[in-house]
Design a protein around this motif. Structure first.
Motif, PDB file in Angstrom:
ATOM      1  N   TYR A  61      -6.619   8.691   6.703  1.00 60.02           N
ATOM      2  CA  TYR A  61      -5.893   7.402   6.498  1.00 60.02           C
ATOM      3  C   TYR A  61      -6.426   6.173   7.202  1.00 60.02           C
ATOM      4  O   TYR A  61      -6.720   5.289   6.555  1.00 60.02           O
ATOM      5  CB  TYR A  61      -4.254   7.471   6.841  1.00 60.02           C
ATOM      6  CG  TYR A  61      -3.904   6.427   7.145  1.00 60.02           C
ATOM      7  CD1 TYR A  61      -3.483   5.277   6.377  1.00 60.02           C
ATOM      8  CD2 TYR A  61      -3.423   6.031   8.441  1.00 60.02           C
ATOM      9  CE1 TYR A  61      -2.916   4.148   6.490  1.00 60.02           C
ATOM     10  CE2 TYR A  61      -2.893   4.744   8.790  1.00 60.02           C
ATOM     11  CZ  TYR A  61      -2.459   3.767   7.926  1.00 60.02           C
ATOM     12  OH  TYR A  61      -2.016   2.541   8.230  1.00 60.02           O
ATOM     13  N   GLU A 112      -2.287   4.537  -2.490  1.00 61.04           N
ATOM     14  CA  GLU A 112      -2.957   5.200  -1.405  1.00 61.04           C
ATOM     15  C   GLU A 112      -2.713   6.771  -1.611  1.00 61.04           C
ATOM     16  O   GLU A 112      -1.892   7.292  -1.020  1.00 61.04           O
ATOM     17  CB  GLU A 112      -2.371   4.812   0.011  1.00 61.04           C
ATOM     18  CG  GLU A 112      -2.543   3.298   0.173  1.00 61.04           C
ATOM     19  CD  GLU A 112      -2.964   2.947   1.610  1.00 61.04           C
ATOM     20  OE1 GLU A 112      -2.460   3.632   2.559  1.00 61.04           O
ATOM     21  OE2 GLU A 112      -3.770   2.134   1.813  1.00 61.04           O
ATOM     22  N   ALA A 120       0.799  -1.372   0.162  1.00 57.88           N
ATOM     23  CA  ALA A 120      -0.154   0.000  -0.133  1.00 57.88           C
ATOM     24  C   ALA A 120       0.900   1.227  -0.063  1.00 57.88           C
ATOM     25  O   ALA A 120       0.844   2.033   0.943  1.00 57.88           O
ATOM     26  CB  ALA A 120      -1.112   0.053   1.221  1.00 57.88           C
TER      27      ALA A 120
HETATM   28  N1  GLU Z   1       0.257   4.227   2.677  1.00 61.43           N
HETATM   29  C1  GLU Z   1       0.898   3.945   3.994  1.00 61.43           C
HETATM   30  C2  GLU Z   1       2.387   4.547   3.728  1.00 61.43           C
HETATM   31  O1  GLU Z   1       2.730   4.339   2.768  1.00 61.43           O
HETATM   32  C3  GLU Z   1       0.824   2.479   4.502  1.00 61.43           C
HETATM   33  C4  GLU Z   1      -0.481   2.356   4.966  1.00 61.43           C
HETATM   34  C5  GLU Z   1      -0.533   0.879   5.877  1.00 61.43           C
HETATM   35  O2  GLU Z   1       0.209  -0.060   5.335  1.00 61.43           O
HETATM   36  O3  GLU Z   1      -1.508   0.763   6.400  1.00 61.43           O
HETATM   37  O4  GLU Z   1       3.005   4.839   4.731  1.00 61.43           O
END
Ligand code: GLU
Length: 277
Positions: free
Chosen positions: A183, A42, A8
């Motif tokens: 988030y 994300e 992500a």
């Molecule tokens: N998108 C988030 C980041 O790059 C990670 C979110 C997650 O793993 O829950 O830090």
């Protein structure tokens, strides 16, 4: 149940060694379990996300030797799903509207705090029991945490984790004044909707995982397993940030390093051989 994991990344900068390590662990665990891996972009932070970082992160992941079975999905295309989760929380009485800015919260606290950790909300807008909620824009919607309750989860890498609501974290924002999910809400909604069985993420998000446990409970959704990866620090012992371009995968690649060289820089696992074997 078949293992489903996810990568992500957020396209707010170049991926660095810390991301590489987390994603490598996530990939290894999914492959070792014979499961699938989902790639999720994300990209909810409109002010900081850029299309060139999306291209760069996909290239860097492939260069590291990582592949995925589904996606990329983009969070910016899934807003209706988050809105439905928000409505469910609101109707369930878990939220209250808040007019405080981040600056207000910091001023009310008058105490230093870790720069990247959400300050503990002092409760300025928290409605006292029975007091009617007054709505008006612009406002954030906060999740009211059960003060004093211990949130415990068994982490696959670090073992049993316990955080106390109201002490280790306060009422947190789930829907922002600019009409976007936070988030916390987006990630829980996606992990549930994508039927993720294990979330692998950096250890900087341990407290966020505790917040998310409360969201799973409030939404009546099954919680996945969690595995937090050790943090990678720079030469001053400070956790890597997106601005540490010298630590980016891209910079290492341009210096002629191979994916194997990059993997050799990962932090040793908490238990020898446990994470990387
Ligand atoms: N998108 C988030 C980041 O790059 C990670 C979110 C997650 O793993 O829950 O830090």
């Amino acid at each position: 149940m078949k293992y489903r994991g996810r990568l992500a990344p957020s396209p707010t900068g170049l991926l660095h060694l810390g991301h590489a390590q987390t994603f490598w662990i996530a990939w290894k665990r999914a492959r070792a379990a014979g499961g699938s891996l989902i790639l999720r972009n994300e990209d909810l932070d409109r002010a900081r996300c850029r299309p060139e970082f999306v291209t760069a992160m996909l290239e860097d992941l492939r260069w590291l030797g990582l592949d995925w079975d589904e996606g990329p999905y983009a969070q910016s295309e899934r807003l209706e799903l988050y809105r439905a989760a928000f409505r469910k929380l609101k109707e369930g009485g878990f939220l209250y509207p808040c007019r405080c800015s981040r600056g207000d919260v910091l001023r009310a606290l008058q105490a230093p705090h870790a720069a990247d950790e959400e300050p503990i909300y002092p409760g300025t807008c928290r409605p006292s029991a029975g007091k009617p909620v007054v709505e008006g824009a612009p406002l954030n919607w906060r999740f009211r945490v059960p003060d004093g309750r211990e949130i415990t989860f068994l982490d696959g890498g670090f073992g049993k984790q316990t955080f106390v609501a109201g002490r280790d974290f306060g009422d947190f924002v789930v829907w922002r004044h600019d009409d976007a999910p936070s988030y916390q809400l987006a990630v829980v909604t996606d992990d549930a909707a994508m039927e993720i069985t294990e979330v692998v993420r950096g250890a900087d998000l341990l407290v966020s995982t505790a917040r998310q446990c409360l969201l799973y409970e409030a939404l009546g959704w099954k919680q996945p397993a969690f595995f937090h990866a050790p943090l990678v620090t720079n030469e001053n012992g400070v956790r890597l940030a997106k601005r540490d371009d010298a630590w980016s995968i891209r910079a290492r690649r341009e210096q002629g390093m191979t994916p194997e060289n990059v993997r050799a820089e990962f932090k040793p696992p908490p238990e020898p051989g446990r994470l990387f074997s």
